[in-house]
Design a protein around this motif. Structure first.
Motif, PDB file in Angstrom:
ATOM      1  N   GLN A   1     -15.292 -15.777  12.131  1.00  0.00           N
ATOM      2  CA  GLN A   1     -16.196 -16.770  10.942  1.00  0.00           C
ATOM      3  C   GLN A   1     -17.270 -17.581  11.687  1.00  0.00           C
ATOM      4  OE1 GLN A   1     -14.191 -19.006   8.118  1.00  0.00           O
ATOM      5  NE2 GLN A   1     -13.175 -16.715   7.232  1.00  0.00           N
TER       6      GLN A   1
ATOM      7  N   CYS B   1     -19.047 -16.553  14.433  1.00  0.00           N
ATOM      8  CA  CYS B   1     -20.029 -16.203  14.653  1.00  0.00           C
ATOM      9  C   CYS B   1     -21.162 -15.127  14.202  1.00  0.00           C
ATOM     10  CB  CYS B   1     -18.766 -14.648  16.189  1.00  0.00           C
ATOM     11  SG  CYS B   1     -18.142 -15.334  17.714  1.00  0.00           S
ATOM     12  N   SER B   2     -21.922 -15.481  14.230  1.00  0.00           N
ATOM     13  CA  SER B   2     -23.167 -14.654  13.431  1.00  0.00           C
ATOM     14  C   SER B   2     -23.564 -13.970  13.847  1.00  0.00           C
ATOM     15  CB  SER B   2     -23.821 -15.682  12.778  1.00  0.00           C
ATOM     16  OG  SER B   2     -24.178 -16.227  14.041  1.00  0.00           O
TER      17      SER B   2
END
Length: 238
Positions: free
Chosen positions: A148, A150-151
């Motif tokens: 989560q 890591c965008s």
């Protein structure tokens, strides 16, 4: 002051431009050259076109990103060679194709935190290749919860293979990628280190400190590169 305007006499359109020979003239010279010189002239024209471009910093996902390396590369995939520019920041790795032949996005990128391994390869029997193995939560739904932090956007493939002009350029890009603190953080959380805590350090304090991903990534890279002499020892045993 306006730059001087040239008029092509070798192309039928007689176009006017500001850069000496237009593409029509360059193509005519290439076709009229002896066959043994065409490949050399074509490579020189491609390199000149690549050197004339630069990575557009407005394509960065975050304004806070710091560019640490940029250079010309060619992404290799089955039956496709895409020349372009690679850019490495402290958070992501980018590739901007010179010509967007796939027609998807003009710039591809992936967070360094979701890079599982960086491996040196050979391209056309020369030590100028570099392959990045990546985790993509969109392709692997079972790891979405752990990644989560890591965008996106993410690379649309599990790996990317790049060919550089020289081994020196490849090693510079490799050093810049592997020296970033963000490299492999998400991978480390998926596969935590299982080594025991050092003597005198409580389990609570060791659990509070996240393990560094560098040993894992280095081990994965050496395994994929067949480095360390293990492959030679195995083949000798055969």
């Amino acid at each position: 002051m306006q730059p001087p305007t040239y008029q092509c006499t070798s192309c039928p359109s007689g176009c006017q431009h500001h850069s000496g020979l237009c593409l029509h003239s360059q193509a005519w010279l290439l076709l009229s050259a002896p066959s043994f010189l065409r490949l050399e002239l074509l490579d020189a024209a491609v390199k000149a076109r690549e050197d004339a471009t630069s990575f557009d910093s407005s394509r960065l996902v975050e304004f806070s990103e710091r560019l640490v390396w940029e250079g010309p590369v060619t992404q290799l995939s089955p039956l496709v060679r895409e020349p372009g520019r690679m850019a490495v920041t402290d958070q992501r790795v980018y590739f901007k194709p010179l010509h967007n032949i796939s027609g998807d996005t003009p710039v591809r990128s992936h967070p360094l935190a979701a890079v599982a391994a960086v491996v040196r390869r050979r391209s056309s029997l020369r030590p100028v290749g570099l392959e990045l193995f990546m985790l993509n939560p969109l392709l692997e739904p079972h790891i979405q919860q752990q990644m989560q932090q890591c965008s996106g956007p993410y690379w649309d493939a599990p790996s990317a293979f790049f060919s550089f002009r020289s081994e020196t350029d490849r090693d510079k890009a490799l050093a810049c990628i592997t020296s970033q603190p963000q490299l492999g953080i998400a991978v480390c959380q998926l596969m935590p280190l299982t080594s025991p805590a050092p003597t005198g350090v409580s389990s609570a304090s060791s659990a509070a400190e996240p393990p560094t991903p560098k040993p894992q990534l280095q081990a994965a890279g050496q395994l994929l590169e067949a480095a360390g002499g293990w492959l030679q020892r195995v083949t000798m045993a055969w």
